[in-house]
Motif scaffolding. Structure first.
Motif: not given
Length: 406
Positions: A53, A56, A67, A208-209, A211-212, A361
């Motif tokens: 994380q 990201a 991302l 992950l997506f 958060h970015a 990532l």
């Protein structure tokens, strides 16, 4: 307090997303089945979550892109680019559809304990009206876009449930020597699926997506990286402690068969007595709704970035994506399959998809063309590749276990 609240960032939303019904269920089942022996798997999950994380968040702050947007922009060759986009979209759609079904099923677990049997007969068909109810509520909140106040209230309920589990873990007076042994890694064939579930419920690929995409709304420059790292570490560690408390509480349950919220609530009885099932039901319902909003939203962000769509949250194409994921979630959760099984399947699916997303990532955060001097350090790469290898190993073991059972 006001200053502290103003500094809360996307890390808290990421944690709120992974402390959903899947976390409650999988961690409770881990405690019931294996006692404290899988606490080490949560430590691994927490470290993996923080490392990935942070990457990201760093990517989102430095590039001011999501991302999927970064990945999409790095391949001029159309065949390679669309091949990678196809893999990402497939992974996100499969994972989020399963995860969404788990979210809605978790909410149904909560509602059914309070309202009773969720299945009604309509023209000879078995219809789970509570799945539809949760789906409609999530749809309304996503469509209108004015759900922040309600979402904060729901997160408050999840935090209330989390506090209940922490208090319960203390109230069960766990054997400290056995508790310590639980942090020593031990893996056997019968634990593989549960370990993958624990990893999958903590390190959620769509987070992950998400958060970015979220960090760039709060932070815009490299000077904010320190704040983003602190936000991520504190939020994920607190979420991990809650997950550990749920395992400890689950270990106090004597029965081995758990089918509904009333069974799960047995771990809360030392603190709440007969009110336990109502406390857990409210928490599961809150967790289900909160996660039922974030999963379709994340999928829409991924598709938007991969396909280079312009516009905001209210465009027709963006809405179509989250409607599709939400619809699949409602459908899968209404098929008559046990809610517990759907939730467990969702976590295992996420655990299997994680290596694919983590590999992408790791690749982009090592590109100087993308991040300049903010690429991974040697230590970050060592941790990142170690985490990737572990997730690949666990995923391969799980697939082999399924093949052997056929």
């Amino acid at each position: 307090m006001k200053k502290w609240l103003s500094n809360i960032g996307p890390g808290t939303l990421v944690t709120a997303a992974f402390i959903g019904p899947g976390t409650v269920t999988v961690c409770t089942l881990a405690g019931v089945t294996f006692g404290y022996s899988l606490l080490w798997a949560l430590v691994l999950s927490i470290v993996a979550c923080i490392v990935l994380q942070e990457m990201a968040a760093r990517l989102g702050i430095i590039t001011q892109k999501g991302l999927s947007e970064v990945i999409q922009s790095q391949f001029p060759n159309k065949v390679i680019r669309w091949g990678l986009i196809g893999i990402i979209l497939s992974a996100i759609f499969i994972g989020n559809a399963a995860y969404e079904a788990g979210n809605i099923s978790g909410g149904v677990l909560g509602l059914s304990t309070i309202l009773g049997n969720p299945v009604i007969d309509v023209a000879g068909l078995q219809l789970n009206y509570q799945s539809l109810l949760i789906g409609v509520l999530a749809f309304a909140l996503l469509y209108i876009g004015n759900y922040k106040v309600l979402e904060r209230s729901l997160i408050g309920l999840v935090l209330f449930m989390s506090l209940a589990f922490i208090l319960t873990a203390i109230a069960t007076k766990p054997d400290l020597s056995l508790l310590v042994k639980g942090f020593v890694p031990s893996l056997s064939a019968d634990k593989i699926v549960t370990v993958i579930g624990l990893v999958g419920t903590t390190v959620v690929p769509y987070n992950l997506f998400l958060h970015a995409s979220l960090v760039k709304e709060k932070w815009q420059s490299a000077s904010d990286l320190s704040s983003a790292r602190k936000d991520t570490m504190i939020a994920v560690i607190l979420g991990g402690l809650v997950s550990m408390a749920i395992i400890v509480a689950g270990a106090s349950i004597q029965q081995t068969e758990i089918h509904n919220a009333a069974d799960l609530a047995k771990s809360l009885e030392p603190v709440f007595g007969k009110m336990a099932k109502y406390v857990l039901s409210l928490g599961l319902f809150a967790a289900g709704i909160t996660s039922a909003i974030t999963a379709p939203l994340a999928a829409a962000y991924v598709v938007k970035g991969c396909l280079g769509w312009e516009g905001g949250l209210k465009t027709k194409r963006f809405r179509f994506v989250w409607m599709f994921i939400l619809g699949l979630g409602v459908l899968f959760s209404s098929l008559g399959i046990k809610s517990i099984e759907i939730i467990r399947f969702a976590q295992v699916t996420n655990g299997l998809l994680l290596p694919i997303i983590a590999a992408f990532l790791l690749w982009v955060v090592n590109s100087k063309k993308i991040l300049g001097k903010y690429t991974n350090t040697t230590q970050q790469n060592i941790l990142g590749f170690l985490i990737l290898m572990i997730t690949v190993f666990l995923g391969a073991k799980s697939i082999w276990k399924v093949i052997e059972s056929l």
